[in-house]
Design a protein around this motif. Structure first.
Motif, PDB file in Angstrom:
ATOM      1  N   LYS A 102       0.667  -1.119  -0.100  1.00 47.05           N
ATOM      2  CA  LYS A 102       0.143   0.477   0.122  1.00 47.05           C
ATOM      3  C   LYS A 102       1.199   1.514  -0.114  1.00 47.05           C
ATOM      4  O   LYS A 102       0.413   2.603  -1.015  1.00 47.05           O
ATOM      5  N   LEU A 103       1.926   1.307   1.145  1.00 46.51           N
ATOM      6  CA  LEU A 103       2.593   2.279   0.642  1.00 46.51           C
ATOM      7  C   LEU A 103       3.486   2.246  -0.296  1.00 46.51           C
ATOM      8  O   LEU A 103       3.267   3.805  -0.882  1.00 46.51           O
ATOM      9  N   LYS A 104       3.696   1.646  -1.244  1.00 48.43           N
ATOM     10  CA  LYS A 104       4.390   1.584  -2.599  1.00 48.43           C
ATOM     11  C   LYS A 104       3.676   1.812  -3.405  1.00 48.43           C
ATOM     12  O   LYS A 104       3.864   3.029  -4.377  1.00 48.43           O
ATOM     13  N   TYR A 105       2.365   2.031  -3.655  1.00 45.55           N
ATOM     14  CA  TYR A 105       1.188   2.642  -4.770  1.00 45.55           C
ATOM     15  C   TYR A 105       0.379   3.721  -4.439  1.00 45.55           C
ATOM     16  O   TYR A 105       1.282   4.311  -5.260  1.00 45.55           O
ATOM     17  N   TYR A 106       1.291   4.867  -3.133  1.00 49.74           N
ATOM     18  CA  TYR A 106       1.187   5.893  -3.034  1.00 49.74           C
ATOM     19  C   TYR A 106       2.395   6.807  -3.203  1.00 49.74           C
ATOM     20  O   TYR A 106       2.542   7.765  -3.879  1.00 49.74           O
ATOM     21  N   GLU A 107       3.544   5.716  -3.034  1.00 45.70           N
ATOM     22  CA  GLU A 107       4.577   6.609  -3.312  1.00 45.70           C
ATOM     23  C   GLU A 107       4.960   6.928  -4.752  1.00 45.70           C
ATOM     24  O   GLU A 107       5.459   7.728  -5.356  1.00 45.70           O
ATOM     25  N   ASP A 108       5.024   5.537  -5.131  1.00 45.32           N
ATOM     26  CA  ASP A 108       4.995   5.669  -7.287  1.00 45.32           C
ATOM     27  C   ASP A 108       4.024   6.335  -7.187  1.00 45.32           C
ATOM     28  O   ASP A 108       4.389   7.048  -8.931  1.00 45.32           O
ATOM     29  N   TYR A 109       2.886   6.856  -7.291  1.00 49.18           N
ATOM     30  CA  TYR A 109       2.562   8.099  -7.649  1.00 49.18           C
ATOM     31  C   TYR A 109       2.571   9.125  -7.428  1.00 49.18           C
ATOM     32  O   TYR A 109       2.806   9.897  -7.961  1.00 49.18           O
ATOM     33  N   TYR A 110       3.345   9.539  -5.883  1.00 51.51           N
ATOM     34  CA  TYR A 110       4.067  10.712  -6.087  1.00 51.51           C
ATOM     35  C   TYR A 110       5.102  10.579  -7.012  1.00 51.51           C
ATOM     36  O   TYR A 110       5.552  12.268  -7.830  1.00 51.51           O
ATOM     37  N   TYR A 132      -2.598   8.553   6.793  1.00 47.13           N
ATOM     38  CA  TYR A 132      -1.506   8.253   7.356  1.00 47.13           C
ATOM     39  C   TYR A 132       0.273   8.112   6.141  1.00 47.13           C
ATOM     40  O   TYR A 132       0.953   8.350   6.740  1.00 47.13           O
ATOM     41  N   ILE A 133      -0.507   7.199   4.802  1.00 43.23           N
ATOM     42  CA  ILE A 133       0.717   7.142   4.102  1.00 43.23           C
ATOM     43  C   ILE A 133       1.178   8.664   3.620  1.00 43.23           C
ATOM     44  O   ILE A 133       1.733   9.451   3.303  1.00 43.23           O
ATOM     45  N   SER A 134       0.213   9.754   3.650  1.00 44.70           N
ATOM     46  CA  SER A 134       0.246  11.017   3.040  1.00 44.70           C
ATOM     47  C   SER A 134       1.236  11.770   4.010  1.00 44.70           C
ATOM     48  O   SER A 134       1.754  12.755   3.883  1.00 44.70           O
ATOM     49  N   TYR A 135       1.023  11.378   4.832  1.00 47.26           N
ATOM     50  CA  TYR A 135       2.126  12.129   6.733  1.00 47.26           C
ATOM     51  C   TYR A 135       3.412  11.781   6.287  1.00 47.26           C
ATOM     52  O   TYR A 135       4.308  12.368   6.892  1.00 47.26           O
ATOM     53  N   ILE A 136       3.826   9.808   6.266  1.00 50.08           N
ATOM     54  CA  ILE A 136       4.852   9.446   6.041  1.00 50.08           C
ATOM     55  C   ILE A 136       5.713  10.083   4.686  1.00 50.08           C
ATOM     56  O   ILE A 136       6.550  10.466   5.284  1.00 50.08           O
ATOM     57  N   LEU A 137       4.837   9.761   3.551  1.00 54.48           N
ATOM     58  CA  LEU A 137       5.720  10.251   2.385  1.00 54.48           C
ATOM     59  C   LEU A 137       6.218  11.859   2.541  1.00 54.48           C
ATOM     60  O   LEU A 137       7.042  12.113   2.206  1.00 54.48           O
ATOM     61  N   ALA A 138       5.140  12.748   3.391  1.00 53.29           N
ATOM     62  CA  ALA A 138       5.086  14.504   3.738  1.00 53.29           C
ATOM     63  C   ALA A 138       6.232  14.263   4.273  1.00 53.29           C
ATOM     64  O   ALA A 138       7.512  15.050   3.992  1.00 53.29           O
ATOM     65  N   ARG A 139       6.229  14.029   5.210  1.00 51.24           N
ATOM     66  CA  ARG A 139       8.229  14.064   6.631  1.00 51.24           C
ATOM     67  C   ARG A 139       9.070  13.324   5.570  1.00 51.24           C
ATOM     68  O   ARG A 139       9.891  13.791   5.445  1.00 51.24           O
ATOM     69  N   LYS A 140       8.791  12.525   4.811  1.00 56.36           N
ATOM     70  CA  LYS A 140      10.118  11.788   3.701  1.00 56.36           C
ATOM     71  C   LYS A 140      10.735  12.515   2.434  1.00 56.36           C
ATOM     72  O   LYS A 140      12.082  12.489   2.760  1.00 56.36           O
ATOM     73  N   TYR A 141       9.774  13.226   1.771  1.00 55.41           N
ATOM     74  CA  TYR A 141      10.383  14.242   1.345  1.00 55.41           C
ATOM     75  C   TYR A 141      10.636  15.504   1.670  1.00 55.41           C
ATOM     76  O   TYR A 141      10.225  16.575   0.582  1.00 55.41           O
ATOM     77  N   ARG A 187     -11.023  -0.594   0.957  1.00 57.09           N
ATOM     78  CA  ARG A 187      -9.066  -1.035   2.000  1.00 57.09           C
ATOM     79  C   ARG A 187      -8.389  -0.900   0.304  1.00 57.09           C
ATOM     80  O   ARG A 187      -7.239  -0.649   1.196  1.00 57.09           O
ATOM     81  N   ALA A 188      -8.838  -1.146  -0.602  1.00 58.76           N
ATOM     82  CA  ALA A 188      -7.647  -0.420  -1.460  1.00 58.76           C
ATOM     83  C   ALA A 188      -7.011   0.802  -2.302  1.00 58.76           C
ATOM     84  O   ALA A 188      -7.895   1.515  -1.732  1.00 58.76           O
ATOM     85  N   PRO A 189      -5.822   0.684  -1.579  1.00 55.89           N
ATOM     86  CA  PRO A 189      -5.395   2.562  -2.164  1.00 55.89           C
ATOM     87  C   PRO A 189      -6.064   3.050  -3.142  1.00 55.89           C
ATOM     88  O   PRO A 189      -6.551   2.528  -4.593  1.00 55.89           O
ATOM     89  N   VAL A 190      -6.139   3.733  -3.616  1.00 53.92           N
ATOM     90  CA  VAL A 190      -6.413   4.763  -4.681  1.00 53.92           C
ATOM     91  C   VAL A 190      -6.165   6.254  -4.759  1.00 53.92           C
ATOM     92  O   VAL A 190      -5.943   7.228  -3.451  1.00 53.92           O
ATOM     93  N   VAL A 191      -5.619   6.163  -5.729  1.00 51.21           N
ATOM     94  CA  VAL A 191      -5.461   7.596  -6.335  1.00 51.21           C
ATOM     95  C   VAL A 191      -5.881   7.839  -7.726  1.00 51.21           C
ATOM     96  O   VAL A 191      -6.414   7.895  -8.716  1.00 51.21           O
ATOM     97  N   PRO A 192      -5.261   9.447  -7.697  1.00 53.16           N
ATOM     98  CA  PRO A 192      -6.074   9.807  -9.379  1.00 53.16           C
ATOM     99  C   PRO A 192      -5.497   8.816 -10.684  1.00 53.16           C
ATOM    100  O   PRO A 192      -4.581   8.469 -10.164  1.00 53.16           O
TER     101      PRO A 192
END
Length: 235
Positions: A102-110, A132-141, A187-192
């Protein structure tokens, strides 16, 4: 969220006295449901912040259902603050660690788009409620994401906004530029860009996600139909 609202009118500038009378009537109508004029153009805000979710919904409904406003009312817009606290002040301790997939799905989109899929929601005490994943990625990048506030006692729903699409041989194509909204509870992740199967008035239809938002408050959370299935495809 629901910190303010804007009211847009179709007015004849030649009828200044009638326009002023109409605006006074609108002020009175909204005040009756707990919304007051801010003094700034067409902006209104809840009189009591603790009741803002119910008050803003009641105001939107009152404006829509008032007969003497039908010709003059263009549209209303609910205003949400996106800077309610610094990201460093968010408390994520109650959240469950996301799966690697799930983290990879959102990070790949970013990494492909340069944008987070959606914002972050905290409660009035800074506790993380969603994103939460947006929070993790925002802190990471080192990003500055949109950060919204939804009261802990109020329900919160993720909303996808998108356009109808159709399958044309091996590709999806946009059918209409008109945008609609659905609650996303899967439950599945979703992105634009993702293709989803949605419940509509006429049965099932397929949509492409344009953006992902949040709504809070009981009435706002019950306003839209739900997404039925993630198609695991992207436009």
């Amino acid at each position: 969220m629901n910190e303010a609202m804007a009211v847009f009118l179709n007015l004849d500038e030649r009828k200044s006295e009638e326009n002023e009378d109409l605006i006074r009537r609108i002020d009175g109508l909204l005040l009756n449901v707990g919304i007051e004029y801010t003094g700034a153009l067409n902006m209104y805000r809840p009189s009591e912040q603790a009741d803002r979710d119910d008050a803003v919904f009641a105001a939107c409904r009152a404006l829509k259902e008032t007969d003497w406003l039908k010709e003059a009312l263009a549209y209303t817009s609910v205003m949400n603050r996106t800077d309610v606290c610094p990201i460093e002040n968010i408390q994520p301790d109650s959240m469950t660690k996301p799966s690697a997939a799930k983290l990879k799905y959102y990070e790949d989109y970013y990494q492909a788009s340069g944008s987070l899929a959606h914002g972050i929601v905290v409660d009035e005490n800074g506790m993380l409620r969603d994103g939460y994943i947006s929070y993790i990625l925002a802190r990471k990048y080192g990003l500055r994401p949109d950060i919204y506030e939804a009261f802990a006692k109020q329900p919160l729903v993720k909303v996808v906004r998108g356009r109808h699409v159709r399958r044309d041989e091996d590709t999806w194509k946009i059918k209409s530029n008109k945008c609609y909204s659905w609650n996303y509870t899967l439950r599945a992740p979703v992105v634009p860009g993702d293709i989803l199967k949605a419940h509509t008035k006429k049965g099932h239809a397929f949509i492409c996600v344009d953006r992902i938002d949040y709504v809070t408050g009981k009435e706002f959370c019950e306003e839209h139909r739900k997404i039925g299935k993630h198609m695991k495809e992207r436009l």
